[in-house]
Every structure is written in C-alpha cells, then in structure tokens.
Write a protein that holds these residues in place. Structure first.
Motif, short mmCIF file in Angstrom:
data_model
loop_
_atom_site.label_atom_id
_atom_site.label_comp_id
_atom_site.label_asym_id
_atom_site.label_seq_id
_atom_site.Cartn_x
_atom_site.Cartn_y
_atom_site.Cartn_z
N ALA A 14 0.81 -1.35 0.15
CA ALA A 14 0.22 0.03 0.01
C ALA A 14 0.81 1.24 0.01
O ALA A 14 0.57 2.11 -0.51
CB ALA A 14 -0.88 -0.08 1.31
N LYS A 15 1.77 1.14 0.99
CA LYS A 15 2.83 2.53 0.81
C LYS A 15 3.40 2.58 -0.63
O LYS A 15 3.39 3.74 -0.82
CB LYS A 15 4.02 1.97 1.80
CG LYS A 15 5.03 3.37 1.79
CD LYS A 15 6.06 3.21 2.73
CE LYS A 15 5.97 3.32 4.31
NZ LYS A 15 7.11 3.17 4.95
N ILE A 22 0.76 9.15 -5.89
CA ILE A 22 0.72 10.57 -5.55
C ILE A 22 1.67 11.29 -6.21
O ILE A 22 1.45 12.33 -6.65
CB ILE A 22 0.72 10.70 -4.07
CG1 ILE A 22 -0.53 10.31 -3.11
CG2 ILE A 22 1.01 12.24 -3.64
CD1 ILE A 22 -0.41 10.34 -1.71
N GLY A 23 2.83 10.80 -6.25
CA GLY A 23 3.81 11.34 -6.93
C GLY A 23 3.61 11.76 -8.41
O GLY A 23 3.87 12.77 -9.01
N PHE A 28 2.78 14.42 -13.24
CA PHE A 28 2.56 14.04 -14.62
C PHE A 28 0.89 14.24 -15.22
O PHE A 28 0.66 13.61 -16.19
CB PHE A 28 3.15 12.79 -14.80
CG PHE A 28 4.56 12.61 -14.86
CD1 PHE A 28 5.25 13.44 -15.24
CD2 PHE A 28 4.97 11.91 -13.58
CE1 PHE A 28 7.04 13.23 -14.92
CE2 PHE A 28 6.36 11.64 -13.08
CZ PHE A 28 7.23 12.46 -14.01
N ILE A 29 0.09 14.36 -14.45
CA ILE A 29 -1.23 14.31 -14.77
C ILE A 29 -1.82 15.91 -14.89
O ILE A 29 -2.26 16.33 -13.88
CB ILE A 29 -2.39 13.37 -13.72
CG1 ILE A 29 -1.54 12.03 -13.47
CG2 ILE A 29 -3.47 13.20 -14.26
CD1 ILE A 29 -1.49 11.31 -14.85
N PHE A 152 6.96 16.87 -2.64
CA PHE A 152 6.20 15.87 -3.60
C PHE A 152 7.23 14.88 -4.11
O PHE A 152 6.87 13.56 -4.45
CB PHE A 152 5.11 16.48 -4.50
CG PHE A 152 4.07 16.78 -3.70
CD1 PHE A 152 3.05 16.04 -3.38
CD2 PHE A 152 3.91 18.47 -3.36
CE1 PHE A 152 1.93 16.76 -2.73
CE2 PHE A 152 2.95 18.96 -3.01
CZ PHE A 152 1.74 18.28 -2.30
N LEU A 153 8.61 15.12 -4.32
CA LEU A 153 9.38 14.43 -5.05
C LEU A 153 9.62 13.29 -3.89
O LEU A 153 9.96 12.00 -4.57
CB LEU A 153 10.67 15.09 -5.18
CG LEU A 153 10.79 16.06 -6.53
CD1 LEU A 153 11.99 16.55 -6.40
CD2 LEU A 153 10.51 15.42 -7.75
#
Length: 453
Positions: A14-15, A22-23, A28-29, A152-153
């Motif tokens: 899950a992690k 999330i990253g 990229f979205i 976020f990286l």
C-alpha cells in the motif's frame, strides 16, 4: 529485510502504490482548475499539472511579499556557507561564494530599484530588462517551485518506484548506454530530484567500485540533467505548459538518446574502463529471468526500509530549501553575467555559428536565433530561454529541449562534477557540451519537424 516485507506485505504494498501514485499525479497528470481568488488575488484558469496549480495558489497567497521571501532564502543560504565554513573548502567554493554574495546584492538592487540602468533597461536578451527577468521569471518562480516540488518528490523517490525502474530497465541501460542497471536509479534521481543528488550517488558508487571510470562519466554527465521543477519553469517561460507531457517525455527521450550516442564517441569513448584506484570491482548482477517479479521485490524492499512518510517528506523539504538557496543565488549572478556578455559582446553570437548548420539542416524556423541562443547555455542552462520567448513554436521547443539535454553549464553542473572523484576535466566537459548541443538540436529538430508543423 525479506521477512519484514513478508510480515507486512499489505502495508508495504500500500505504501509503495499510494505514495508512487501521489507522486505521479502531482508531476504528470494535467488537470484544469477554474479561475478563483486567494486572499483577493486571482489565480487564472489553466490546464497544467497539480504541482503547478499548488505553486500558483501559494504564490497568490503570499502576494507582494514573494520578493522578500526570495531575498530571505538567498541571504540565509549565503550566510550558511560562512557559518559552516564551506566557503573556503577550495578555490571553486570560494569563487561560487563570491557569486552567491553577488546574487544577494543583485536581488537587493532589484527589490529596491537601484543600480546601473543597463540592468533594468529592455534588452534583446530580456524584453523587460535583464535583472527583472532573472528575478521575476526565474529566481522568484524557483524559490517556491523547488521546495514545494521537493516535498512531493519524496513520493516518487523514497518508496520503491526508483528501485523498480532500476531493475526493470537493466537490459536497456546495458545495451543502449553501456552502463549498469542501477544507473537507471541515478537517472531518475537526477530527473526527479537534482543533478547534485545524482552526482552524489554516482560518485559514491564509483568510489565503491560499482561503476568504472567511463561508466561514472557517462552517468555523471549524461544523466545529471535539470529536475522536473526546473523543467516546469522552462515550459512556462516558453509557453509550452499546454503541451507539458509531450515536452517532458520528448525531453527525456532526447536526453537519453544524446547520452547513448555521445557515450560511443570522443571524448567519452576515450575514457578508461578501469575502476577507481584501490577498490574491488563490484558490477551488478545480470538478472535473466522473471525481471518483473524481481523489480517488484526490489520496490517493496525499498518501501519497507523507507521509514515514516512524514519523516521522508520533511527531509526532502529541507533538501529542497538547501537546493533553492544555492540555485537562485548563483543563477541570478551568473545569469546576469551571461546576459551581459550576450548583450554587449559578440562571443555567444560567434559560438552560435557552430550550431547554425545543424539547426538549418533540421529546418528549425529561426535557425540562427536558436543556434545563438543555445550558445549561451554553457554559462547557465536557462539563458537560452529568454532569447526565444517570442519565436515560433518549433524554435521554442527545440531550444527548450536542447537546453535541458545539453546538461553541462558553468553556473552549477561543472563545479558539482569537479567536486567529485568522477574522472573528467573542465575542457573535456566543454567538448561534451558542444557534442550534446549538436546532437540535441538534430534529434529535437526532427521531432519538431514531425509533430509541430
């Protein structure tokens, strides 16, 4: 470690999945948010990645105090080099400390509008004035984008995605680039973090005998390009954010292809394949079967030993602020020096004639403009951008991609390489820059010819 993964397989999986998703989402979205107000400051509607939306919201909230935040970061970063004594480590450190102090001085001049009129007057290299352009378009943007991006990286770099890519891409790295599979991790570290992080990894593995001399040069020079947050700044200034995924992935492809080609020709092909003196060679294992399962196992191992998510985010955020303090001071000072040379001397125009035939060959719409703009990139990789902001789409694209793929510049990359044990000198790095710019123009020009006409 295997027992830890087995005992907590669900939590570890899950992690890995949640953090990686999330990253990927943040970087990229592209999404569209309607225009809205933050503390009475309007944030315009735009289709872009979530990270860019978040930066815009925070900058709108900070408002007119942004410039003082930038100055504070610069002052603290420069002061810290004196506090910890790193300014006197060697000649290179002393020189760059001078540029940091000069960067703080230039920021002060901009904020309080004093100094030579030439710094503020419109110029061919920056329509709004050289110093205003460097501060507003570059320093102020990076001061917010790098630390928020670093936060976020952590989701992309800390929880298994890099390890998965390194194992899964091993055949590609070996056959195409003649480097070990683990070098894919260096490439991702550079792209998603910074070239300084990648160079630290490369230098460590080279001194441990995991890379030979030629591999260390290929990886240290060819992979250590600018990070995603900086690419966003480039795309924004070139008005390419509406084509972000095309710009990003083709920049990555061009950088990859240029590295593959340049590793097979001088000066890189002339570097010895010996290992670092005094070490025992430790080449990576050649995985021949069930590669996907092995890659997943490596990813889960990394997620299991990654520690708590809040701690990882905090460490990444601190690293982002340190990088910001270093980056914006030297970019402001060396960027100003480069723009002054470009504006008042023929140096870069002369160098640009070397690249002109290649830009003309792939039918770049403004070949001489693109060539002479890219010639400035040896001083600072962002310098070519202001010269082409009003150019055609194809020219803007070729210059943006080539500036990223060139990867060698004096404002930061060259000193970072010289501070490691990677066996390459200044003149050879300059020669590599020439080769990479030419190859970048040819490949990105062909892409533009096919997709941007």
């Amino acid at each position: 470690m295997e027992s830890t993964v087995k005992d907590n397989r669900g939590a570890v999986l899950a992690k890995f999945l949640i953090c990686s998703l999330i990253g990927v989402f943040m970087f990229f979205i592209p999404i569209r948010l309607g225009g809205f107000y933050v503390f009475e400051r309007f944030v315009a509607e735009q289709n872009t990645i979530p990270l860019e939306h978040l930066v815009r919201i925070i900058r709108a909230a900070v408002g007119p105090f942004q410039r003082y935040v930038v100055l504070a970061i610069m002052v603290l970063g420069t002061a810290w080099t004196f506090v910890n004594g790193s300014w006197k480590k060697d000649t290179t450190a002393i020189i760059f400390t001078v540029f940091k102090v000069l960067g703080v001085l230039l920021a002060t001049m901009f904020i309080w509008s004093w100094g030579p009129e030439a710094f503020f007057a419109p110029a061919s290299s920056a329509a709004g004035g050289m110093l205003p352009f460097l501060f507003n378009a570059l320093a102020m943007n990076l001061a917010f984008l790098i630390p928020i991006g670093a936060l976020f990286l952590a989701f992309l770099t800390n929880y298994g995605l890099m390890e998965f890519a390194g194992t899964f891409l091993q055949p590609v790295m070996r056959r195409v680039l003649h480097t070990p599979g683990r070098s894919a991790v260096d490439a991702v570290a550079s792209l998603l973090g910074s070239y300084s992080v990648s160079l630290l990894i490369t230098d460590k593995l080279y001194q441990e005998g995991r890379y030979n001399k030629r591999e260390a040069v290929i990886i240290g020079i060819g992979f250590a390009t600018v990070s995603v947050p900086f690419m966003i700044v480039i795309a924004n200034n070139l008005q390419l954010m509406d084509r972000w995924n095309f710009f990003f992935w083709t920049s990555l492809l061009v950088t990859f292809l240029v590295t593959a080609i340049s590793s097979r020709i001088p000066p890189i092909s002339q570097v010895s394949t010996d290992y670092y003196e005094g070490t025992t060679p430790k080449p990576d294992e050649d995985i021949k079967t069930d590669r996907f399962r092995t890659a997943c196992g490596d990813a889960l191992d990394a997620a299991a030993r990654s520690g708590s998510v809040p701690t990882g985010i905090w460490n990444s955020l601190k690293a982002g602020f340190r990088m910001t303090a270093i980056t914006i001071t030297t970019i402001l000072s060396i960027g100003m020096l480069g723009l002054m040379i470009a504006e008042y001397t023929p140096l870069f125009n002369i160098v640009g004639y070397v690249f002109f035939p290649f830009a003309w060959l792939v039918q770049v719409p403004e070949p001489l403009l693109a060539a002479q703009a890219l010639a400035t990139g040896i001083a600072e990789m962002f310098l070519p951008i202001p010269f082409v902001t009003e150019a055609s789409l194809a020219t803007r694209y070729v210059v943006g991609v080539s500036a990223i793929s060139a990867v060698v510049f004096f404002s930061a990359k060259i000193p970072c390489v010289l501070s490691t044990k990677i066996p390459i000198g200044v003149m050879k790095m300059v020669a590599i820059w020439f080769v990479r710019v030419i190859l970048s123009i040819l490949i990105s020009g062909l892409i533009a010819l096919i997709f941007l006409r």
